[in-house]
Scaffold this motif. Structure first.
Motif, PDB file in Angstrom:
ATOM      1  N   ARG A  72       0.823  -1.220   0.000  1.00  0.00           N
ATOM      2  CA  ARG A  72       0.000   0.000   0.000  1.00  0.00           C
ATOM      3  C   ARG A  72       0.851   1.262   0.000  1.00  0.00           C
ATOM      4  NH1 ARG A  72      -0.848   1.753   5.599  1.00  0.00           N
ATOM      5  NH2 ARG A  72       0.411   0.369   6.870  1.00  0.00           N
ATOM      6  N   HIS A  73       2.100   1.159   0.482  1.00  0.00           N
ATOM      7  CA  HIS A  73       2.965   2.343   0.481  1.00  0.00           C
ATOM      8  C   HIS A  73       3.599   2.607  -0.881  1.00  0.00           C
ATOM      9  CE1 HIS A  73       2.462   2.558   4.745  1.00  0.00           C
ATOM     10  NE2 HIS A  73       3.102   1.434   4.980  1.00  0.00           N
ATOM     11  N   TRP A  74       3.350   1.752  -1.846  1.00  0.00           N
ATOM     12  CA  TRP A  74       3.997   1.864  -3.154  1.00  0.00           C
ATOM     13  C   TRP A  74       3.061   2.413  -4.214  1.00  0.00           C
ATOM     14  CZ3 TRP A  74       8.564  -1.519  -4.599  1.00  0.00           C
ATOM     15  CH2 TRP A  74       9.179  -2.091  -3.478  1.00  0.00           C
ATOM     16  N   GLN A  75       1.843   2.724  -3.868  1.00  0.00           N
ATOM     17  CA  GLN A  75       0.828   2.996  -4.893  1.00  0.00           C
ATOM     18  C   GLN A  75      -0.183   4.033  -4.437  1.00  0.00           C
ATOM     19  OE1 GLN A  75      -1.123  -0.825  -5.406  1.00  0.00           O
ATOM     20  NE2 GLN A  75      -2.426  -0.456  -3.628  1.00  0.00           N
ATOM     21  N   ILE A  76      -1.008   4.496  -5.369  1.00  0.00           N
ATOM     22  CA  ILE A  76      -2.043   5.486  -5.058  1.00  0.00           C
ATOM     23  C   ILE A  76      -3.217   4.861  -4.300  1.00  0.00           C
ATOM     24  CG2 ILE A  76      -3.632   7.210  -6.046  1.00  0.00           C
ATOM     25  CD1 ILE A  76      -0.792   8.033  -6.572  1.00  0.00           C
ATOM     26  N   PRO A  77      -3.828   3.788  -4.809  1.00  0.00           N
ATOM     27  CA  PRO A  77      -4.952   3.207  -4.058  1.00  0.00           C
ATOM     28  C   PRO A  77      -4.475   2.464  -2.819  1.00  0.00           C
ATOM     29  CG  PRO A  77      -4.708   2.119  -6.205  1.00  0.00           C
ATOM     30  CD  PRO A  77      -3.574   3.064  -6.057  1.00  0.00           C
ATOM     31  N   LEU A  78      -5.400   2.118  -1.945  1.00  0.00           N
ATOM     32  CA  LEU A  78      -5.055   1.300  -0.786  1.00  0.00           C
ATOM     33  C   LEU A  78      -5.252  -0.179  -1.147  1.00  0.00           C
ATOM     34  CD1 LEU A  78      -4.444   0.876   2.237  1.00  0.00           C
ATOM     35  CD2 LEU A  78      -6.867   1.295   2.688  1.00  0.00           C
TER      36      LEU A  78
END
Lengths: 459, 459
Positions: free
Chosen positions: B326-332
């Motif tokens: 989740r820390h690598w992308q826009i959505p969760l």
């Protein structure tokens, strides 16, 4: 693999899926693996030559399943539900086969048009104000986003663009950066972390408004913050439509319940919002991803993002009749996700979906009443929908220990939250197949572990 | 729908999908519908009572298929390919059934760990420098994004955060807005519109660097722009690693070809990049969505987004061994997309995937040589992979007319592009099932329509 092998393997996969979901109760809901478990189990590089399908299928039980957290187990009470239904899975198979990328109307008209109409259907199920519907000539409309986080970000970016344009129109000398330095968005101190993240990405200040005793944000507290900030030369632009500020409502989990008249009151005030979002992929039986977002003025969204390279232009583009959803979202590509809504809405009917919501709410109240009967426990917030926040009366440490015991025993799975300074256990009714018996068993299990934790504490 | 009905309906759907793809050649590649065609065909609201499955299935041929642009028809030569293979579809069925949301390691360890290892497999197939791989203790690693647009945005946001932190560390008095006002990102004037959009979302200046006669960006032109901007007090932060500026390489379409040694030279210089992205969902038989992104320092990404609410915390979080995507992308939220890579890589093997790429490249060269044999036409750019840019010698108007004729006849489907001031037709080899015979037929068809357009022009 040719189509005749796909016919055979696809049917085997259908049976595997039905077997998996029928038997999911027998699997440990939370996996018993340590970080890094998977890498030693598979080769360090892709094979040069094709492998046999049977070998891949064997590896599913051997390598994948031992590391899966089974979100659809009736003993999964963590996070919030993620939707799973057979009609949605069938629609997803069809979506994968059609495999169109619906970034413009022309790239697959059915993909775009079914989405617009399904979002109208859903909006009507929620009794959204007419202004949010596309209809035949409306200025509003709905779009399927991948997640509520994206919906929040898209709304914040649209609001930011709108504020910058308005201020620059009034004072042409102002730079974007000079404006952005002063823009402030507001959210409740109980809001999901995705709102803070949207502020971070959008490069604007985000302030949290202290919530009241029921963990609700009050208009008076917001008003106070707005006035303080304006007096300090800042520019409120996102939260509430007071004085032209954009109001976005995120009801990611709760939104599905608004299809039941008895829960619709929770959405009162949506008529003042500029944008509204919830996730049918959480509680409305439409498998992930399907996050439903509506805006009153679609030009607010499209105006924030619109770029028109020639290779994406098409004949009907400027007719005013068509929708190019690529202007409504962060990514360019998009799948035919409205098929899932279409299958689910038709196979369940509105009444079937309402019955599903009501069953979950009844189960959460059943759990609540079990908790209330045990004087060692307390209920921490009013139980309204499918979530029960509860804890042992006592220290945070005690509750952390209880949660660790629950999750290491792996019979059921829960996650915690903080309510102000209290460490709280969350019991979310999640699975499509969860019944009263599972809730009763879960509660018996929690009670037993609690007794053991309390005994250990006294020693 | 219970699991026994799903077994039956799922198997029918498998046959429907196989029938659809076997018979796709017989369908018009581009639909014959006008904007708004779908709304009158379906009810204005969702049904209250459940409908019969048969009625829904009948509506697929009646309502959906007439409005579908058939991206997997062997007569589809528009945009770029979107991947479709039976192994990927089988994996997607499994992904839907498991239905886990892999935002953290704990939310489904297999989902996270298979992704990390599959991204290493793919990185090795591309001979990416070791620094981009996660391995057991690397600082880099890969992540599946939804689209190349998201990858570009994520890279730009990470670069922005890094630049702001560095400048604030050096001059603590500087505000974020004061820095953002001066940040400049650079891209080629031939870049995809998603780069401009990322600049817009990120709230930073984006400058385009004029390309050379081969439509390539030259280091010297970039250097010149950088120096001018620095002299003017601006802060270059995104494109090239010259002097600490972040270099992101987007090879959305071309990237798949780099698994063939003979095309790997096109990626030379990736060792200087901070981030690299391409879309296996375009040309590597992994159905949408699957956009592969690697970074050399994963902390650059996670540092840009990291927010840690307690309900997403888990025991292993700070062990350093695990990845919370989740820390690598826009959505969760995120699906178990690496299953598709796993199935495809193993069912095809690296050699099978290379053969697939080579077949498409051979078909584009076959089309190129057909075009070159007709003196009325010209090839507009060097043909390297699966895309041929060509046009009738003559005016843009002539070529626009030809394209309109092609797309209104609906036997094949193409889209145009602009190369500087020239209107150009794009012939992209797209379908998994396209053969020489289809390319020959397409060319004969284009020639006939060209003759007719040229005759009409002379009259």
């Amino acid at each position: 693999m040719d189509s005749s092998e796909f016919r055979r393997r696809g049917k085997e996969m259908v049976d595997y899926i039905a077997d998996y979901l029928e038997g999911i109760e027998g699997r440990p809901v939370y996996p018993d693996v340590e970080p890094g478990y998977l890498r030693p189990l598979i080769p360090t590089a892709a094979p040069q030559e094709p492998e046999a399908y049977e070998d891949i299928i064997k590896d599913i039980e051997k390598i994948i399943m031992p590391g899966v957290t089974h979100w659809h187990s009736p003993y999964f009470f963590a996070y919030f539900p993620t939707a799973s239904s057979y009609p949605a899975m069938l629609a997803d198979m069809l979506c994968g086969a059609i495999g169109c990328i619906g970034f413009t109307w022309a790239a697959s008209p059915a993909c775009t048009e079914l989405e617009t109409v399904m979002m109208d259907w859903l909006g009507k199920m929620l009794q959204l104000p007419e202004a949010f519907l596309a209809g035949r000539a409306g200025e509003g409309g709905g779009v399927i986003q991948g997640s509520a986080s994206e919906a929040t970000l898209v709304a914040l970016l649209a609001a930011r663009t709108k504020a910058i344009r308005q201020l620059q129109a009034a004072s042409p000398g102002l730079t974007q950066a000079a404006i952005m330095e002063k823009l402030v968005a507001y959210t409740s101190d109980q809001a999901h972390s995705s709102v803070e993240r949207a502020g971070l990405i959008g490069g604007v200040k985000l302030k949290t408004i202290p919530s009241d005793g029921n963990f609700s944000m009050r208009a008076s507290a917001l008003q106070e913050a707005l006035e303080q900030d304006k007096a300090a030369g800042l520019i409120p632009f996102f939260v509430s439509n007071l004085e032209g500020v954009w109001l976005h409502i995120d009801a990611a989990y709760a939104g599905s319940a608004f299809i039941c008249p008895e829960f619709r009151y929770l959405l009162n005030g949506v008529e003042f919002a500029d944008s509204f979002n919830f996730n049918p992929h959480k509680w409305l039986l439409v498998n992930f991803d399907c996050s439903a977002m509506w805006v009153k003025k679609r030009t607010d969204l499209t105006g924030a993002f619109k770029l028109d390279p020639v290779y994406l232009k098409h004949n009907h583009q400027d007719s005013g009749l068509i929708t190019d959803y690529r202007h409504w979202q962060i990514p360019l590509g998009r799948r035919f996700r409205s098929l899932k809504m279409w299958f689910v809405f038709r196979m369940y009917g509105v009444k079937g979906l309402q019955a599903y919501i009501r069953k979950h709410v009844a189960l959460s109240h059943e759990f609540e009443s079990l908790v209330r009967q045990d004087p060692r426990f307390e209920i921490c917030t009013e139980v309204i929908l499918g979530l029960v926040c509860f804890r042992l009366k006592g220290s945070n440490q005690l509750n952390e220990t209880l949660l660790q015991r629950i999750n290491s025993t792996k019979k059921i799975h829960l996650v915690p939250c903080h309510l102000r300074d209290k460490f709280v256990l969350r019991f979310a009714v999640c699975s499509r197949t969860v019944e009263s018996a599972h809730v009763q068993l879960a509660w018996e299990h929690i009670r037993e572990l609690a007794s053991s934790v309390l005994r250990a504490e006294k020693q």
